[in-house]
Design a protein around this motif. Structure first.
Motif, mmCIF file in Angstrom:
data_model
loop_
_atom_site.group_PDB
_atom_site.id
_atom_site.type_symbol
_atom_site.label_atom_id
_atom_site.label_comp_id
_atom_site.label_asym_id
_atom_site.label_seq_id
_atom_site.Cartn_x
_atom_site.Cartn_y
_atom_site.Cartn_z
ATOM 1 N N SER A 149 0.829 -1.200 0.000
ATOM 2 C CA SER A 149 0.000 0.000 0.000
ATOM 3 C C SER A 149 0.866 1.255 0.000
ATOM 4 O O SER A 149 2.055 1.209 0.320
ATOM 5 N N ALA A 150 0.243 2.365 -0.363
ATOM 6 C CA ALA A 150 0.858 3.687 -0.217
ATOM 7 C C ALA A 150 -0.266 4.665 0.059
ATOM 8 O O ALA A 150 -1.326 4.591 -0.564
ATOM 9 N N GLY A 151 -0.052 5.559 0.998
ATOM 10 C CA GLY A 151 -1.111 6.500 1.363
ATOM 11 C C GLY A 151 -0.574 7.906 1.549
ATOM 12 O O GLY A 151 0.583 8.079 1.950
ATOM 13 N N ILE A 152 -1.426 8.878 1.246
ATOM 14 C CA ILE A 152 -1.006 10.265 1.434
ATOM 15 C C ILE A 152 -0.638 10.483 2.888
ATOM 16 O O ILE A 152 -1.205 9.895 3.795
ATOM 17 N N GLY A 153 0.397 11.285 3.051
ATOM 18 C CA GLY A 153 0.887 11.535 4.406
ATOM 19 C C GLY A 153 2.386 11.732 4.513
ATOM 20 O O GLY A 153 2.815 12.609 5.201
ATOM 21 N N TYR A 154 3.229 10.942 3.914
ATOM 22 C CA TYR A 154 3.001 9.776 3.060
ATOM 23 C C TYR A 154 3.395 8.523 3.812
ATOM 24 O O TYR A 154 4.278 8.549 4.661
ATOM 25 N N ALA A 155 2.771 7.389 3.488
ATOM 26 C CA ALA A 155 3.055 6.126 4.158
ATOM 27 C C ALA A 155 3.109 5.008 3.120
ATOM 28 O O ALA A 155 2.323 5.002 2.168
ATOM 29 N N TRP A 156 4.042 4.098 3.314
ATOM 30 C CA TRP A 156 4.174 2.922 2.466
ATOM 31 C C TRP A 156 4.202 1.692 3.376
ATOM 32 O O TRP A 156 4.808 1.719 4.444
ATOM 33 N N GLY A 157 3.551 0.616 2.952
ATOM 34 C CA GLY A 157 3.533 -0.568 3.794
ATOM 35 C C GLY A 157 3.333 -1.840 2.992
ATOM 36 O O GLY A 157 2.702 -1.823 1.931
ATOM 37 N N ALA A 158 3.890 -2.939 3.483
ATOM 38 C CA ALA A 158 3.715 -4.241 2.842
ATOM 39 C C ALA A 158 3.676 -5.328 3.903
ATOM 40 O O ALA A 158 4.335 -5.225 4.944
#
Length: 341
Positions: free
Chosen positions: A319-328
C-alpha cells in the motif's frame, strides 16, 4: 505462534462511473483517462452506500464465508476512512453492534490508504501478546470520491478514487494463510501536501466555504510535492515489499502474487518489472478504481477467484497513502504442512 487469514469479504456498490464521465467532467481526453490514469470505470457510492455500512456488509460476508459466529470475534479494528456517516464517531463499535459481536471490544485505526497493512500488523501483535485474543476482525469502508473536484487539475492523480467495503478475519493458531512479516515507512515531509483544507480547527466549515467548493481534497504545493515524491515514492514502494519479504525469510524471486493498490498504469508496470514479475502475477484494478485501503483485500479476492493465488504461494500486499506512508505484509498462502514460527 501462527496467525493466519481465515476469511475475507468485499462489498462493492452497484453504481459505476465510467472513463467517459471522468473525461467529460475533467476535460481530459478519454484515452488519457483509460491508458495513463488507468481507469475504465470505477465503483462509486449510491445513496445507501455509507462508509461504515459498507464495512458492515463486507464483515458479514467474511463471517458467512468462514462460517464463523460473530460471538467468536474478540477484537474489531476499523480500517476504513474517517470520512463516514458522522465526523466524530467510533466506527468499530457500530460494526460490533451490527454484526452481533457481543463479546468483542473495538477500536479504530487510521493511516489513510496504508491502514489495512498497518492493522494486520497490529492484529497479529495483539494476538501474540494477549492470551485472551484469538480472533480479530478488520473491516472498513471508503468513499473519498466525495472529495474530488474533477475540474481541479492539482488532484488529477486522485480522479481514480472510488467506493467499497472490505474485511479480513485473522485467527491465532491458524493452519493456513499464515501472516508473516510487515514493513512500514512514513515520511512527515509530505504530511500537509494533500488535505481537505477546510472543516478542521484551522478553518472551521462554514456555509460560505461549503458553497465555495473548498470542502474538497486539494494539493497545497503541487510542484514541490511532485519533485519530492518522485524521488521517494516508487523506491519506498519497492523497499517495503523487499523488506517484508526479507523479514519473512524470502527474496523477491519467491514472490508469487503482488496485491497492489490502483495507481497509474506506468507505475504499476514499473513495480512488476522491478521485481521480475509478470502481469499475470498481479491484477490492475482498472475496472474498480482506487478504493483506498480496500484495494489489497479486493486484489486478493479477485486473484483467488481467478486462480492466480494457489496453495503454497508467497503473496505480498502493498500500500501507499497520502501523508506519506508505504507498507507491505507477506502471507504464506494455503495450508501449512509444518508450523511457521
Amino acid at each position: 505462534m501462527n496467525v493466519g487469514i481465515v476469511s475475507t469479504g468485499i462489498y462493492l456498490p452497484n453504481k459505476r462511473m465510467t472513463a467517459q464521465e471522468i473525461s467529460d467532467l475533467s476535460k481530459i481526453p478519454i484515452d488519457i483517462v483509460q491508458k495513463k490514469l488507468g481507469i475504465i470505470e470505477k465503483s462509486i457510492a449510491g445513496t445507501e452506500d455509507h462508509t461504515v455500512q459498507m464495512a458492515i456488509w463486507a464483515a458479514k460476508r467474511a463471517l458467512q464465508k468462514a462460517n464463523i459466529s460473530p460471538r467468536e470475534i474478540d477484537v474489531i479494528i476499523y480500517i476504513g476512512e474517517e470520512h463516514k456517516e458522522y465526523p466524530l464517531w467510533t466506527a468499530s463499535i457500530k460494526i460490533q453492534e451490527e454484526i452481533g459481536a457481543l463479546g468483542a471490544w473495538a477500536f479504530d485505526v487510521q493511516l489513510r490508504c496504508g491502514t489495512t497493512v498497518l492493522a494486520m500488523k497490529l492484529a497479529k501483535s495483539l494476538m501474540i501478546a494477549d492470551n485472551n485474543i484469538h480472533t480479530v476482525l478488520l473491516a472498513g469502508g471508503y468513499r473519498n470520491h466525495d472529495f474530488i473536484d474533477y475540474t481541479n487539475d492539482r488532484t488529477r492523480f486522485m480522479y481514480n478514487l472510488g467506493a467499497g467495503g472490505g474485511a479480513i478475519i485473522m485467527q491465532k493458531g491458524a493452519k493456513e494463510n499464515i501472516v508473516l512479516e510487515c514493513d512500514l515507512i512514513t515520511d512527515g515531509s509530505f504530511s500537509e501536501d494533500v488535505v481537505v483544507p477546510v472543516g478542521g480547527t484551522k478553518q472551521p466549515l462554514t456555509s460560505e466555504l461549503l458553497r465555495s467548493g473548498a470542502y474538497r481534497l486539494d494539493v497545497i504545493d503541487p510542484e514541490g510535492m511532485k519533485a519530492r515524491l518522485e524521488q521517494k515514492s516508487l523506491s519506498n514502494f519497492l523497499k517495503v515489499i523487499r523488506q517484508s519479504l526479507a523479514k519473512s525469510g524470502y527474496d523477491e524471486s519467491k514472490l508469487s502474487y503482488l496485491a497492489m493498490l490502483h495507481m497509474k498504469k506506468s507505475a504499476h508496470d514499473y513495480v512488476l518489472h522491478s521485481l521480475g514479475l509478470t502481469e499475470s502475477q498481479s491484477i490492475y484494478l482498472s475496472h474498480y478504481g482506487h478504493i483506498g485501503q480496500i484495494d489489497q483485500i479486493l486484489s486478493l479476492e479477485l486473484a483467488l477467484e481467478a486462480g492466480k493465488v494457489k496453495n503454497g504461494d508467497i503473496v505480498t500486499l502493498v500500500s501507499a497513502g497520502i501523508g506519506y506512508a508505504w507498507g507491505a505484509v507477506t502471507i504464506h498462502w494455503g495450508k501449512q504442512e509444518e508450523a511457521i514460527i
